[in-house]
Motif scaffolding. Structure first.
Motif: not given
Length: 321
Positions: A36-43, A78-82, A315-321
């Motif tokens: 959910e947070l990845a979708l919010e962060r990266y779209g 290429d270029g999208v998060p997983v 949660l992973p730091r990169e999603l809550v920073a």
């Protein structure tokens, strides 16, 4: 009075006992939140390797939000998060993502990661590992992928222990999948200790708190019910174990994913029904089943007493920073 009211309505009285704890565990909540947070962060789209957790309702909801589920990293553009699923992955999977320059988020349950770290330490200490688990389960594949080929041997039953061949019986250790039957695993561990007295046990219990607690919750209510419904996916190890626990205690049980899967002919007209949910099943599905039962029975409900679990994972730091 309840009986008379039921007769007037044409419904049979039934008492529903709802097990507790049940449903989502901390590792599942964390994994879903990561997507959910990845979708919010990266779209959208955010790609997820394998089902994030073993539950169709959860997966379909995340798909509707923009998550795309694939079998392998090679299917990720290429270029999208997983995101890697809660069950854990072999070391080769993040290595492949890094080689391709993909941003990845590891949603592996911290309790599974703990088993991975133990496996690595045991191999570094020169021990051969006997791993208790179910062949083909993603968690087993991920754990085997933490160590060199041939460094770990899988056993699934006590019979497997009897025929087990190992390179050095005096230099063994064992680990377990986190979602096993507590009783079955205890019997296998006892067989290992009997055959290999020098085998090294894990520092702590590998079967996770949620798996143990949910099995204990089923054991607590089955003496009071005639049939047991378990909400969970057919590929969910911990959910399957809950149905097995009820059956072993002498109560017929059925695993269902949604209320629509209730076999009313099988259920019949019991005076008392038990209900629980595996660690990947959301509470909304429990409510759905209760509603379906209330349409067929004059239902009274009772939630079993329990001590709240209260565990959360960071949660992973990169999603809550």
């Amino acid at each position: 009075m309840a009986y008379m009211a039921a007769m007037l309505e044409g419904l049979t009285p039934a008492h529903l006992i709802i097990a507790a704890p049940r449903g989502f565990c901390a590792g599942v909540e964390r994994a879903i939140r990561i997507v959910e947070l990845a979708l919010e962060r990266y779209g959208a789209p955010v790609y997820v390797r394998h089902e994030i957790v073993h539950n169709k309702y959860v997966v379909d909801r995340l798909k509707a939000m923009g998550a795309v589920f694939v079998k392998e990293v090679s299917e990720v553009p290429d270029g999208v998060p997983v995101v890697f699923s809660a069950h854990g992955v072999p070391k080769t999977v993040p290595a492949e993502a890094r080689d391709r320059g993909l941003d990845y988020l590891d949603a592996t349950c911290p309790l599974v990661s703990k088993v991975h770290r133990q496996a690595q330490r045991l191999i570094e200490a020169g021990r051969h590992i006997v791993f208790i688990g179910h062949a083909g389960h993603p968690e087993v594949i991920g754990t085997f992928g933490q160590v060199p080929a041939g460094a770990m041997t899988l056993v699934e039953t006590e019979e497997d222990v009897a025929t087990l061949s190992v390179p050095d019986p005096e230099n063994l250790a064992f680990l377990t999948q986190t979602t096993l039957s507590v009783d079955d695993t205890a019997a296998i561990v006892a067989a290992l200790h009997e055959r290999f007295p020098a085998i090294k046990a894990p520092r702590g219990e590998d079967i996770c708190y949620a798996t143990s607690n949910r099995q204990a919750a089923v054991k607590a209510i089955v003496p009071k019910v005639e049939k047991m419904l378990v909400i969970g996916a057919p590929n969910s190890s911990n959910s399957l174990r809950l149905a097995e626990v009820a059956e072993r205690e002498g109560v017929p049980a059925r695993l269902i994913q949604r209320a629509v899967e209730i076999d009313w002919e099988w259920l019949g007209k019991p005076k008392a029904i038990g209900l629980t949910a595996g660690a990947s099943a959301p509470e909304v599905l429990v409510d759905e089943v209760i509603e379906a039962l209330s349409e067929r029975f004059l239902l009274t409900t009772e939630e079993a007493e329990h001590v709240p679990e209260g565990l959360t994972f960071k949660l992973p730091r990169e999603l809550v920073a």
